[in-house]
Design a protein around this motif. Sequence first.
Motif, PDB file in Angstrom:
ATOM      1  N   PRO A   9     -47.531 -73.475  -9.684  1.00 44.18           N
ATOM      2  CA  PRO A   9     -47.882 -72.267  -8.932  1.00 44.18           C
ATOM      3  C   PRO A   9     -46.753 -71.242  -8.977  1.00 44.18           C
ATOM      4  O   PRO A   9     -45.582 -71.588  -8.987  1.00 44.18           O
ATOM      5  CB  PRO A   9     -48.126 -72.761  -7.514  1.00 44.18           C
ATOM      6  CG  PRO A   9     -47.551 -74.120  -7.431  1.00 44.18           C
ATOM      7  CD  PRO A   9     -47.382 -74.633  -8.819  1.00 44.18           C
ATOM      8  N   VAL A  10     -47.148 -69.985  -9.009  1.00 45.17           N
ATOM      9  CA  VAL A  10     -46.194 -68.876  -8.966  1.00 45.17           C
ATOM     10  C   VAL A  10     -46.597 -67.939  -7.842  1.00 45.17           C
ATOM     11  O   VAL A  10     -47.770 -67.845  -7.479  1.00 45.17           O
ATOM     12  CB  VAL A  10     -46.143 -68.100 -10.307  1.00 45.17           C
ATOM     13  CG1 VAL A  10     -45.592 -68.959 -11.413  1.00 45.17           C
ATOM     14  CG2 VAL A  10     -47.496 -67.550 -10.688  1.00 45.17           C
ATOM     15  N   LEU A  66     -51.372 -56.615 -10.168  1.00 49.13           N
ATOM     16  CA  LEU A  66     -50.850 -57.930  -9.831  1.00 49.13           C
ATOM     17  C   LEU A  66     -49.448 -58.012 -10.396  1.00 49.13           C
ATOM     18  O   LEU A  66     -49.223 -57.721 -11.565  1.00 49.13           O
ATOM     19  CB  LEU A  66     -51.727 -59.033 -10.452  1.00 49.13           C
ATOM     20  CG  LEU A  66     -51.298 -60.463 -10.168  1.00 49.13           C
ATOM     21  CD1 LEU A  66     -52.504 -61.381 -10.103  1.00 49.13           C
ATOM     22  CD2 LEU A  66     -50.315 -60.982 -11.184  1.00 49.13           C
ATOM     23  N   ASP A  67     -48.497 -58.386  -9.541  1.00 49.35           N
ATOM     24  CA  ASP A  67     -47.109 -58.568  -9.964  1.00 49.35           C
ATOM     25  C   ASP A  67     -46.652 -59.946  -9.557  1.00 49.35           C
ATOM     26  O   ASP A  67     -46.974 -60.417  -8.459  1.00 49.35           O
ATOM     27  CB  ASP A  67     -46.187 -57.529  -9.313  1.00 49.35           C
ATOM     28  CG  ASP A  67     -46.456 -56.123  -9.785  1.00 49.35           C
ATOM     29  OD1 ASP A  67     -46.430 -55.902 -11.014  1.00 49.35           O
ATOM     30  OD2 ASP A  67     -46.706 -55.254  -8.942  1.00 49.35           O
ATOM     31  N   ARG A  68     -45.898 -60.590 -10.432  1.00 50.31           N
ATOM     32  CA  ARG A  68     -45.286 -61.870 -10.066  1.00 50.31           C
ATOM     33  C   ARG A  68     -44.125 -61.588  -9.122  1.00 50.31           C
ATOM     34  O   ARG A  68     -43.391 -60.615  -9.296  1.00 50.31           O
ATOM     35  CB  ARG A  68     -44.770 -62.581 -11.319  1.00 50.31           C
ATOM     36  CG  ARG A  68     -45.881 -63.145 -12.171  1.00 50.31           C
ATOM     37  CD  ARG A  68     -45.294 -63.736 -13.454  1.00 50.31           C
ATOM     38  NE  ARG A  68     -46.333 -64.331 -14.255  1.00 50.31           N
ATOM     39  CZ  ARG A  68     -47.111 -63.678 -15.095  1.00 50.31           C
ATOM     40  NH1 ARG A  68     -46.994 -62.368 -15.228  1.00 50.31           N
ATOM     41  NH2 ARG A  68     -48.025 -64.307 -15.803  1.00 50.31           N
ATOM     42  N   GLU A  69     -43.954 -62.463  -8.115  1.00 43.39           N
ATOM     43  CA  GLU A  69     -42.817 -62.315  -7.208  1.00 43.39           C
ATOM     44  C   GLU A  69     -41.539 -62.597  -7.980  1.00 43.39           C
ATOM     45  O   GLU A  69     -41.524 -63.422  -8.900  1.00 43.39           O
ATOM     46  CB  GLU A  69     -42.920 -63.297  -6.041  1.00 43.39           C
ATOM     47  CG  GLU A  69     -43.985 -62.922  -5.045  1.00 43.39           C
ATOM     48  CD  GLU A  69     -44.046 -63.876  -3.869  1.00 43.39           C
ATOM     49  OE1 GLU A  69     -43.429 -64.969  -3.921  1.00 43.39           O
ATOM     50  OE2 GLU A  69     -44.707 -63.537  -2.896  1.00 43.39           O
ATOM     51  N   ARG A  70     -40.485 -61.901  -7.605  1.00 43.11           N
ATOM     52  CA  ARG A  70     -39.187 -62.096  -8.245  1.00 43.11           C
ATOM     53  C   ARG A  70     -38.163 -62.440  -7.182  1.00 43.11           C
ATOM     54  O   ARG A  70     -38.198 -61.904  -6.082  1.00 43.11           O
ATOM     55  CB  ARG A  70     -38.759 -60.835  -8.966  1.00 43.11           C
ATOM     56  CG  ARG A  70     -39.682 -60.473 -10.084  1.00 43.11           C
ATOM     57  CD  ARG A  70     -39.189 -59.245 -10.800  1.00 43.11           C
ATOM     58  NE  ARG A  70     -40.211 -58.839 -11.757  1.00 43.11           N
ATOM     59  CZ  ARG A  70     -40.468 -57.603 -12.079  1.00 43.11           C
ATOM     60  NH1 ARG A  70     -39.794 -56.630 -11.538  1.00 43.11           N
ATOM     61  NH2 ARG A  70     -41.412 -57.325 -12.953  1.00 43.11           N
ATOM     62  N   THR A  71     -37.235 -63.308  -7.544  1.00 41.31           N
ATOM     63  CA  THR A  71     -36.138 -63.656  -6.657  1.00 41.31           C
ATOM     64  C   THR A  71     -34.871 -63.029  -7.206  1.00 41.31           C
ATOM     65  O   THR A  71     -34.542 -63.211  -8.379  1.00 41.31           O
ATOM     66  CB  THR A  71     -35.967 -65.189  -6.565  1.00 41.31           C
ATOM     67  OG1 THR A  71     -37.197 -65.744  -6.093  1.00 41.31           O
ATOM     68  CG2 THR A  71     -34.837 -65.558  -5.637  1.00 41.31           C
TER      69      THR A  71
END
Length: 82
Positions: A9-10, A66-71
Amino acid sequence: MSESPRSAPVGVVLAVDPDRFAEVVAALRRAGLTVTGEQPILGTLSGTVPEDRIPALEAVDGVDSLDRERTIRLPPPDSPIQ
């Protein structure tokens, strides 16, 4: 007979049509999204989804982006590099 492993999961952040927020969120859940936060007035939500289900989320009618979360990790304040 072995099952193919599911992708990890992302975290994702989505912008959706705020006028159809509840309808779009329900469709996203059916497409595999686990919702972790909702901002209906802004038309945004966050959640987790297996990586291989992202195209299904992007195909949902009413999804604007839709954007992937970034850390991002910052060095401690006392580190020599700032």
